[in-house]
Design a protein around this motif. Structure first.
Motif, mmCIF file in Angstrom:
data_model
loop_
_atom_site.group_PDB
_atom_site.id
_atom_site.type_symbol
_atom_site.label_atom_id
_atom_site.label_comp_id
_atom_site.label_asym_id
_atom_site.label_seq_id
_atom_site.Cartn_x
_atom_site.Cartn_y
_atom_site.Cartn_z
ATOM 1 N N ASP A 54 23.859 16.568 -19.959
ATOM 2 C CA ASP A 54 24.357 15.544 -20.883
ATOM 3 C C ASP A 54 24.423 14.156 -20.250
ATOM 4 O OD1 ASP A 54 26.353 16.058 -19.087
ATOM 5 O OD2 ASP A 54 27.949 16.255 -20.573
ATOM 6 N N GLY A 55 23.696 13.957 -19.129
ATOM 7 C CA GLY A 55 23.717 12.669 -18.444
ATOM 8 C C GLY A 55 24.823 12.551 -17.413
ATOM 9 N N SER A 56 25.572 13.614 -17.213
ATOM 10 C CA SER A 56 26.620 13.580 -16.201
ATOM 11 C C SER A 56 26.009 13.762 -14.813
ATOM 12 C CB SER A 56 27.677 14.646 -16.487
ATOM 13 O OG SER A 56 27.097 15.927 -16.535
ATOM 14 N N PHE A 57 26.835 13.624 -13.783
ATOM 15 C CA PHE A 57 26.371 13.699 -12.406
ATOM 16 C C PHE A 57 27.516 14.171 -11.517
ATOM 17 C CE2 PHE A 57 27.447 9.385 -13.674
ATOM 18 C CZ PHE A 57 28.518 9.104 -12.835
ATOM 19 N N LEU A 58 27.177 14.516 -10.286
ATOM 20 C CA LEU A 58 28.179 14.907 -9.299
ATOM 21 C C LEU A 58 28.649 13.659 -8.575
ATOM 22 C CD1 LEU A 58 29.660 17.238 -7.779
ATOM 23 C CD2 LEU A 58 27.788 17.143 -6.126
ATOM 24 N N ASP A 75 33.388 16.037 -7.974
ATOM 25 C CA ASP A 75 33.736 16.233 -9.368
ATOM 26 C C ASP A 75 32.544 15.846 -10.251
ATOM 27 O OD1 ASP A 75 35.377 16.884 -11.489
ATOM 28 O OD2 ASP A 75 36.565 15.047 -11.409
ATOM 29 N N ILE A 76 32.464 16.429 -11.414
ATOM 30 C CA ILE A 76 31.449 16.050 -12.395
ATOM 31 C C ILE A 76 31.985 14.851 -13.172
ATOM 32 C CG2 ILE A 76 30.116 16.800 -14.400
ATOM 33 C CD1 ILE A 76 29.325 18.212 -11.804
ATOM 34 N N ASP A 77 31.162 13.817 -13.308
ATOM 35 C CA ASP A 77 31.584 12.563 -13.927
ATOM 36 C C ASP A 77 30.438 12.036 -14.785
ATOM 37 O OD1 ASP A 77 32.966 10.225 -14.526
ATOM 38 O OD2 ASP A 77 33.050 9.492 -12.472
ATOM 39 N N ASN A 78 30.731 11.059 -15.628
ATOM 40 C CA ASN A 78 29.667 10.407 -16.402
ATOM 41 C C ASN A 78 29.879 8.903 -16.518
ATOM 42 O OD1 ASN A 78 31.738 10.401 -18.205
ATOM 43 N ND2 ASN A 78 30.761 11.711 -19.711
ATOM 44 N N ILE A 116 33.056 35.679 -3.416
ATOM 45 C CA ILE A 116 34.322 35.351 -4.073
ATOM 46 C C ILE A 116 34.391 33.949 -4.674
ATOM 47 C CG2 ILE A 116 35.653 36.990 -2.723
ATOM 48 C CD1 ILE A 116 36.588 34.621 -0.997
ATOM 49 N N ARG A 117 33.401 33.091 -4.372
ATOM 50 C CA ARG A 117 33.416 31.739 -4.945
ATOM 51 C C ARG A 117 32.051 31.079 -4.800
ATOM 52 N NH1 ARG A 117 37.131 29.080 -0.371
ATOM 53 N NH2 ARG A 117 35.820 29.734 1.344
ATOM 54 N N SER A 118 31.895 29.995 -5.528
ATOM 55 C CA SER A 118 30.703 29.160 -5.388
ATOM 56 C C SER A 118 31.111 27.725 -5.664
ATOM 57 C CB SER A 118 29.601 29.609 -6.348
ATOM 58 O OG SER A 118 30.019 29.476 -7.674
ATOM 59 N N GLY A 119 30.381 26.797 -5.107
ATOM 60 C CA GLY A 119 30.702 25.397 -5.334
ATOM 61 C C GLY A 119 29.863 24.459 -4.495
ATOM 62 N N PHE A 120 30.004 23.176 -4.801
ATOM 63 C CA PHE A 120 29.327 22.137 -4.041
ATOM 64 C C PHE A 120 30.110 21.879 -2.762
ATOM 65 C CE2 PHE A 120 28.054 21.370 -8.416
ATOM 66 C CZ PHE A 120 26.677 21.256 -8.276
#
Length: 143
Positions: A54-58, A75-78, A116-120
């Protein structure tokens, strides 16, 4: 043959002059992107393409705090700010402000998956002297 070499030299000089003029008029943010380096792993790009349609970014921010002195905030931001630097393709963009890039230039943004987890996460930070075991905070190298 001498005329061809002379023509190539003149063309090269014109291109260098043109490049210098273009970089003189480019924005400060564009010039800083050339000075700073932030790599994106293949897994990071792949995951961003999946979740940022949707045009968002990290957004990556470095703040004071954490158990080692500085901490990463992802965080995801736009919303782009005037001092933001952009890295990666448009459909998998990472954005960081000019202050934060000073602390992580040369690092890699990665997407890691465990049982047990995933992430940037930020890996291979050449400006970090050490950090906590979870990888969320770090100490700055003092030269």
């Amino acid at each position: 043959m001498a005329n061809i070499v002379r023509h190539l030299l003149n063309t090269s000089r014109q291109n260098l002059f043109l490049f210098g003029r273009l970089s003189k008029y480019s924005s400060t943010a564009q010039q800083n992107e050339l000075k700073h380096d932030l790599k994106l792993s293949d897994s990071c790009v792949k995951r961003l393409k999946e979740i940022c349609q949707d045009g968002s970014f990290l957004r990556v921010i470095v703040e004071g705090g954490g158990c080692s002195g500085f901490q990463y905030k992802l965080d995801i931001d736009n919303n782009l700010n005037p001092d933001d630097l952009k890295f990666g393709p448009d459909d998998a963009k990472v954005v960081i402000d000019e202050t934060s890039i000073e602390y992580i230039s040369g690092s890699t943004v990665d997407f890691h998956t465990e049982l047990i987890r995933s992430g940037f996460r930020i890996i291979n930070n050449p400006k970090a002297d050490g950090g906590c075991s979870c990888g969320a905070s770090f100490n700055i190298k003092i030269d």
